[in-house]
Each structure stands twice: as C-alpha cells, then as structure tokens.
Design a protein around this motif. Structure first.
Motif, PDB file in Angstrom:
ATOM      1  N   SER A  30       0.832  -1.212   0.000  1.00  0.00           N
ATOM      2  CA  SER A  30       0.000   0.000   0.000  1.00  0.00           C
ATOM      3  C   SER A  30       0.866   1.260   0.000  1.00  0.00           C
ATOM      4  CB  SER A  30      -0.958   0.011   1.189  1.00  0.00           C
ATOM      5  OG  SER A  30      -0.252  -0.009   2.404  1.00  0.00           O
ATOM      6  N   LEU A  31       1.983   1.229   0.689  1.00  0.00           N
ATOM      7  CA  LEU A  31       2.901   2.369   0.692  1.00  0.00           C
ATOM      8  C   LEU A  31       3.637   2.490  -0.645  1.00  0.00           C
ATOM      9  CD1 LEU A  31       4.484   1.947   4.227  1.00  0.00           C
ATOM     10  CD2 LEU A  31       2.922   3.739   3.513  1.00  0.00           C
ATOM     11  N   MET A  32       4.120   1.369  -1.155  1.00  0.00           N
ATOM     12  CA  MET A  32       4.893   1.383  -2.392  1.00  0.00           C
ATOM     13  C   MET A  32       4.048   1.807  -3.592  1.00  0.00           C
ATOM     14  SD  MET A  32       7.238  -2.016  -1.926  1.00  0.00           S
ATOM     15  CE  MET A  32       8.064  -1.814  -3.493  1.00  0.00           C
ATOM     16  N   SER A  33       2.767   1.453  -3.569  1.00  0.00           N
ATOM     17  CA  SER A  33       1.900   1.783  -4.703  1.00  0.00           C
ATOM     18  C   SER A  33       1.218   3.134  -4.535  1.00  0.00           C
ATOM     19  CB  SER A  33       0.854   0.683  -4.893  1.00  0.00           C
ATOM     20  OG  SER A  33       0.041   0.564  -3.737  1.00  0.00           O
ATOM     21  N   GLY A  34       1.476   3.807  -3.415  1.00  0.00           N
ATOM     22  CA  GLY A  34       0.946   5.152  -3.209  1.00  0.00           C
ATOM     23  C   GLY A  34      -0.547   5.208  -2.960  1.00  0.00           C
ATOM     24  N   GLN A  35      -1.088   4.191  -2.330  1.00  0.00           N
ATOM     25  CA  GLN A  35      -2.522   4.186  -2.039  1.00  0.00           C
ATOM     26  C   GLN A  35      -2.864   5.288  -1.043  1.00  0.00           C
ATOM     27  OE1 GLN A  35      -3.789   0.250  -0.896  1.00  0.00           O
ATOM     28  NE2 GLN A  35      -2.847  -0.692  -2.685  1.00  0.00           N
ATOM     29  N   PRO A  36      -3.947   6.004  -1.268  1.00  0.00           N
ATOM     30  CA  PRO A  36      -4.342   7.078  -0.351  1.00  0.00           C
ATOM     31  C   PRO A  36      -4.549   6.545   1.064  1.00  0.00           C
ATOM     32  CG  PRO A  36      -5.670   7.128  -2.356  1.00  0.00           C
ATOM     33  CD  PRO A  36      -4.868   5.856  -2.397  1.00  0.00           C
ATOM     34  N   GLY A  37      -4.029   7.261   2.030  1.00  0.00           N
ATOM     35  CA  GLY A  37      -4.187   6.888   3.435  1.00  0.00           C
ATOM     36  C   GLY A  37      -3.315   5.739   3.898  1.00  0.00           C
ATOM     37  N   ALA A  38      -2.398   5.279   3.060  1.00  0.00           N
ATOM     38  CA  ALA A  38      -1.517   4.166   3.437  1.00  0.00           C
ATOM     39  C   ALA A  38      -0.624   4.582   4.597  1.00  0.00           C
ATOM     40  CB  ALA A  38      -0.671   3.735   2.252  1.00  0.00           C
ATOM     41  N   THR A  39      -0.455   3.692   5.537  1.00  0.00           N
ATOM     42  CA  THR A  39       0.424   3.944   6.684  1.00  0.00           C
ATOM     43  C   THR A  39       1.354   2.751   6.866  1.00  0.00           C
ATOM     44  OG1 THR A  39      -1.167   2.987   8.240  1.00  0.00           O
ATOM     45  CG2 THR A  39      -1.293   5.368   7.883  1.00  0.00           C
ATOM     46  N   THR A  40       2.428   2.986   7.568  1.00  0.00           N
ATOM     47  CA  THR A  40       3.382   1.913   7.811  1.00  0.00           C
ATOM     48  C   THR A  40       2.782   0.855   8.738  1.00  0.00           C
ATOM     49  OG1 THR A  40       5.572   1.335   8.632  1.00  0.00           O
ATOM     50  CG2 THR A  40       4.479   3.179   9.712  1.00  0.00           C
ATOM     51  N   PRO A  41       3.057  -0.422   8.486  1.00  0.00           N
ATOM     52  CA  PRO A  41       2.581  -1.467   9.386  1.00  0.00           C
ATOM     53  C   PRO A  41       3.492  -1.655  10.600  1.00  0.00           C
ATOM     54  CG  PRO A  41       3.668  -2.458   7.511  1.00  0.00           C
ATOM     55  CD  PRO A  41       3.655  -0.975   7.273  1.00  0.00           C
ATOM     56  N   HIS A  42       4.595  -0.918  10.637  1.00  0.00           N
ATOM     57  CA  HIS A  42       5.554  -1.053  11.741  1.00  0.00           C
ATOM     58  C   HIS A  42       5.258  -0.018  12.824  1.00  0.00           C
ATOM     59  CE1 HIS A  42       8.170  -3.790   9.526  1.00  0.00           C
ATOM     60  NE2 HIS A  42       7.999  -3.006   8.476  1.00  0.00           N
ATOM     61  N   GLU A  43       5.235  -0.448  14.076  1.00  0.00           N
ATOM     62  CA  GLU A  43       5.091   0.489  15.191  1.00  0.00           C
ATOM     63  C   GLU A  43       6.374   1.293  15.353  1.00  0.00           C
ATOM     64  OE1 GLU A  43       4.569   0.368  20.007  1.00  0.00           O
ATOM     65  OE2 GLU A  43       3.618  -1.200  18.826  1.00  0.00           O
TER      66      GLU A  43
END
Length: 71
Positions: A30-43
């Motif tokens: 989701s981050l790599m493809s630039g999806q709107p609202g994407a957030t990192t899955p890492h805390e």
C-alpha cells in the motif's frame, strides 16, 4: 531497508511467507503503490550496524543513538 521485500513480493506473487520462523518484515505494498491513506505497518523500526543500535524511527519521530564510528 529490505526486510519488507519478502512479505511484499510474496503477496504480489501469490505465495505464502515461511511460517516456521518469525519475520520482521511486513507487506508494504500500500505504501509502495501510493494508495491514499496508506500507513506503515511497523510500530517502530530499529536500525542496527552489526550488533550496534544506530537509531529508532516511530511515526514522525527519529532517535539517532550516539555511537563510535568505524574508521
């Protein structure tokens, strides 16, 4: 960092990630493809050089840990 490549590429290829070990990486498509609202899955992400902690990133915060530089 490359820890997220295996889970991300496995998902894109329709493959399963190994279940016989704990993987630090997460699927970040989701981050790599630039999806709107994407957030990192890492805390938090910890950066090491060998066995020496170099820094920590969590959200918008970064901590650089003082260390001895290799010459």
């Amino acid at each position: 960092m490359t820890i997220d490549f295996l889970p991300t590429l496995a998902r894109l290829a329709g493959a399963e990630v190994p279940t016989d070990r704990i993987l630090d990486g997460k699927d970040i498509w989701s981050l790599m493809s630039g999806q709107p609202g994407a957030t990192t899955p890492h805390e938090a992400v910890l950066y090491y050089w060998g066995e020496e902690l170099q820094g920590i990133r969590s959200g918008k915060w970064k901590l650089h840990v003082p260390h001895s530089y290799r010459r």
